[in-house]
Motif scaffolding. Structure first.
Motif, PDB file in Angstrom:
ATOM      1  N   TRP A 178       0.831  -1.205   0.000  1.00 26.48           N
ATOM      2  CA  TRP A 178       0.000   0.000   0.000  1.00 26.48           C
ATOM      3  C   TRP A 178       0.861   1.247   0.000  1.00 26.48           C
ATOM      4  O   TRP A 178       0.601   2.198  -0.745  1.00 26.48           O
ATOM      5  CB  TRP A 178      -0.909   0.010   1.228  1.00 26.48           C
ATOM      6  CG  TRP A 178      -1.657   1.309   1.371  1.00 26.48           C
ATOM      7  CD1 TRP A 178      -2.788   1.691   0.723  1.00 26.48           C
ATOM      8  CD2 TRP A 178      -1.266   2.424   2.197  1.00 26.48           C
ATOM      9  NE1 TRP A 178      -3.143   2.967   1.090  1.00 26.48           N
ATOM     10  CE2 TRP A 178      -2.226   3.450   1.987  1.00 26.48           C
ATOM     11  CE3 TRP A 178      -0.211   2.651   3.083  1.00 26.48           C
ATOM     12  CZ2 TRP A 178      -2.160   4.675   2.641  1.00 26.48           C
ATOM     13  CZ3 TRP A 178      -0.140   3.866   3.728  1.00 26.48           C
ATOM     14  CH2 TRP A 178      -1.109   4.863   3.515  1.00 26.48           C
ATOM     15  N   SER A 204       2.387   1.915  -3.308  1.00 28.30           N
ATOM     16  CA  SER A 204       1.400   2.360  -4.304  1.00 28.30           C
ATOM     17  C   SER A 204       1.121   3.855  -4.225  1.00 28.30           C
ATOM     18  O   SER A 204       0.696   4.461  -5.215  1.00 28.30           O
ATOM     19  CB  SER A 204       0.088   1.587  -4.131  1.00 28.30           C
ATOM     20  OG  SER A 204      -0.558   1.961  -2.914  1.00 28.30           O
ATOM     21  N   ILE A 205       1.364   4.484  -3.072  1.00 25.56           N
ATOM     22  CA  ILE A 205       1.092   5.920  -2.935  1.00 25.56           C
ATOM     23  C   ILE A 205       2.345   6.769  -3.159  1.00 25.56           C
ATOM     24  O   ILE A 205       2.270   7.994  -3.152  1.00 25.56           O
ATOM     25  CB  ILE A 205       0.481   6.258  -1.559  1.00 25.56           C
ATOM     26  CG1 ILE A 205       1.490   5.969  -0.436  1.00 25.56           C
ATOM     27  CG2 ILE A 205      -0.816   5.485  -1.338  1.00 25.56           C
ATOM     28  CD1 ILE A 205       1.031   6.441   0.929  1.00 25.56           C
ATOM     29  N   HIS A 213       6.197   4.772  -7.224  1.00 30.39           N
ATOM     30  CA  HIS A 213       5.746   3.424  -6.848  1.00 30.39           C
ATOM     31  C   HIS A 213       6.906   2.540  -6.363  1.00 30.39           C
ATOM     32  O   HIS A 213       6.998   1.367  -6.714  1.00 30.39           O
ATOM     33  CB  HIS A 213       5.025   2.752  -8.016  1.00 30.39           C
ATOM     34  CG  HIS A 213       3.801   3.500  -8.459  1.00 30.39           C
ATOM     35  ND1 HIS A 213       2.681   3.634  -7.672  1.00 30.39           N
ATOM     36  CD2 HIS A 213       3.553   4.197  -9.594  1.00 30.39           C
ATOM     37  CE1 HIS A 213       1.760   4.359  -8.311  1.00 30.39           C
ATOM     38  NE2 HIS A 213       2.279   4.713  -9.483  1.00 30.39           N
ATOM     39  N   ASP A 215      11.574   8.224  -3.721  1.00 24.32           N
ATOM     40  CA  ASP A 215      10.821   7.155  -3.057  1.00 24.32           C
ATOM     41  C   ASP A 215      11.649   6.505  -1.956  1.00 24.32           C
ATOM     42  O   ASP A 215      11.124   6.142  -0.900  1.00 24.32           O
ATOM     43  CB  ASP A 215      10.397   6.093  -4.086  1.00 24.32           C
ATOM     44  CG  ASP A 215       9.219   6.556  -4.933  1.00 24.32           C
ATOM     45  OD1 ASP A 215       8.952   7.774  -4.913  1.00 24.32           O
ATOM     46  OD2 ASP A 215       8.592   5.728  -5.601  1.00 24.32           O
TER      47      ASP A 215
END
Length: 310
Positions: free
Chosen positions: A263, A266-267, A271, A277
Motif C-alpha cells: 500500500w 502504491s502511494i 511506486h 521514493d
C-alpha cells in the motif's frame, strides 16, 4: 538505513567464501561446482544484509560512547563476546524455526522491531527529559558500563536475528548443510567486521595522539585532525545509532503488517522506484519506529505508575 558505503568492504569480506571454495576444490575433487555455489550464495547473502549491517555498526559504535578511555576496548570485547553468543543461539534457532515453524519468524522479528523502537524512544526521552541523571555505582563497576554492555548485546541480538533471517531467506531452498555453512560463516565474519571497526572507531583519539608525537609534520597535522574529528564523530554515531533503531524497527514492523508495504509503495510518486521514493520510505520507517516506540514507552510508564500506586 542504507549502507552503500559499506558494500565494497562487504564484497572484500565475502571473497573469503571464494577462498574457501578454491581450497575445497583442491581438497575434494569433483565437488567444485557445489563449493562455487556456496561462495556465490554467501556473497549474495552478505550483500543483502549490508543495510542492516550499516545500522549494526552505527548502533554498536554509539553504544560504547562515553565509556572511560581505558575501558573502551574491554567494553567492545565484552559486547563482541556477547554478539558471538547471540549468533551461537540464533543460527541453530533460525534453522530449526525455519524448518519446523516458519510462520513464527515474522512475529518474532516484529517483536524485535518493537523492542528496538522502544529502546530508541527511551534514549530520546532520556536525552531531552532526564539528561544529567546518574545512577550509583555497583560493586565498584560503573553502572553506565554495565548498562552499555547489556544494552549493546540486547540490540545486537535483534540486529543479528534480522541479518540471519535475511541470509536464511537467500539460502532457504538449499540443502541444510549449505545453509549451516553459509549462516555460520556470515555470522562469524560479520561479528569480526563490525566489532573490529567499532574498536578502531573508539580508539581514534589514541591514533591521533600517536601521530601527534611523530617527527613528520604531515603525521602531526593528520593527528591533530583526527583529535579534532574524533569527538564529533562519536556524537554523530550516537545520533545515527538512535535514528537507526527507529529505521530498522519501523522497517521490520511495516514489513510485518500484511499489505502495508504494498500500500505504501502504491502511494509513492515512483511506486517504490527512484531516489525520492527511497528517501520517503526511510522517513516512513523512521516515523513508524518512533511512534511505536513512544507508544510502548507510554504504556510501560503507565503500567509502572499503576504498580507504584498499588
Amino acid at each position: 538505513m542504507a549502507a552503500g558505503s559499506l558494500l565494497a568492504l562487504l564484497d572484500d569480506i565475502a571473497t573469503v567464501l571464494d577462498d574457501v571454495a578454491l581450497m575445497s576444490k583442491t581438497a575434494i575433487k569433483g565437488s567444485a561446482a557445489t563449493f562455487d555455489d556456496v561462495a556465490v550464495l554467501g556473497k549474495t547473502a552478505m550483500k543483502k544484509t549490508s543495510g542492516v549491517l550499516g545500522d549494526d555498526l552505527a548502533l554498536n559504535a554509539q553504544q560504547v560512547t562515553g565509556v572511560n578511555p581505558d575501558r573502551e576496548l574491554p567494553v567492545v570485547w565484552a559486547v563482541a563476546k556477547g554478539s558471538l553468543l547471540n549468533k551461537v543461539i540464533l543460527v541453530p534457532a533460525a534453522l530449526l524455526i525455519s524448518y519446523f515453524i516458519p510462520w513464527l519468524i515474522l512475529p518474532l522479528l516484529m517483536l524485535g522491531g518493537a523492542f528496538l523502537s522502544f529502546e530508541g524512544a527511551e534514549k530520546v526521552i532520556h536525552t531531552f527529559f532526564h539528561k544529567g541523571e546518574t545512577k550509583p555505582a555497583k560493586q565498584g563497576v560503573p553502572i553506565d558500563e554495565r548498562a552499555k554492555i547489556s544494552g549493546a548485546i540486547r540490540t545486537d541480538f535483534i540486529l543479528s536475528a534480522e541479518i540471519i533471517v535475511i541470509a536464511l531467506g537467500v539460502v532457504s531452498s538449499e540443502p541444510i548443510l549449505t545453509q549451516v555453512i553459509i549462516l555460520s560463516v556470515i555470522a562469524l565474519l560479520i561479528t569480526i567486521f563490525v566489532y573490529g571497526l567499532v574498536a578502531g572507531i573508539v580508539k581514534l583519539d589514541d591514533l591521533g595522539l600517536y601521530l601527534l608525537r611523530q617527527q613528520s609534520n604531515m603525521a602531526k597535522t593528520i593527528g591533530r585532525g583526527i583529535l579534532w574529528l574524533a569527538p564529533y564523530l562519536m556524537k554523530l554515531l550516537s545520533i545515527v545509532g538512535t535514528i537507526a533503531m527507529f529505521l530498522v524497527g519501523g522497517s521490520i514492523i511495516l514489513h510485518g503488517i500484511p499489505g502495508a508495504e504494498h500500500w505504501f509503495e502504491s502511494i509513492l510518486p515512483g511506486h517504490g522506484a527512484g531516489l525520492l521514493d527511497a528517501v520517503l520510505t526511510l522517513i516512513a520507517h523512521f516515523v513508524v519506529g518512533l511512534v511505536v516506540g513512544l507508544v510502548i514507552v507510554a504504556v510501560m510508564s503507565l503500567f509502572h505508575k499503576k504498580e507504584q500506586e498499588a
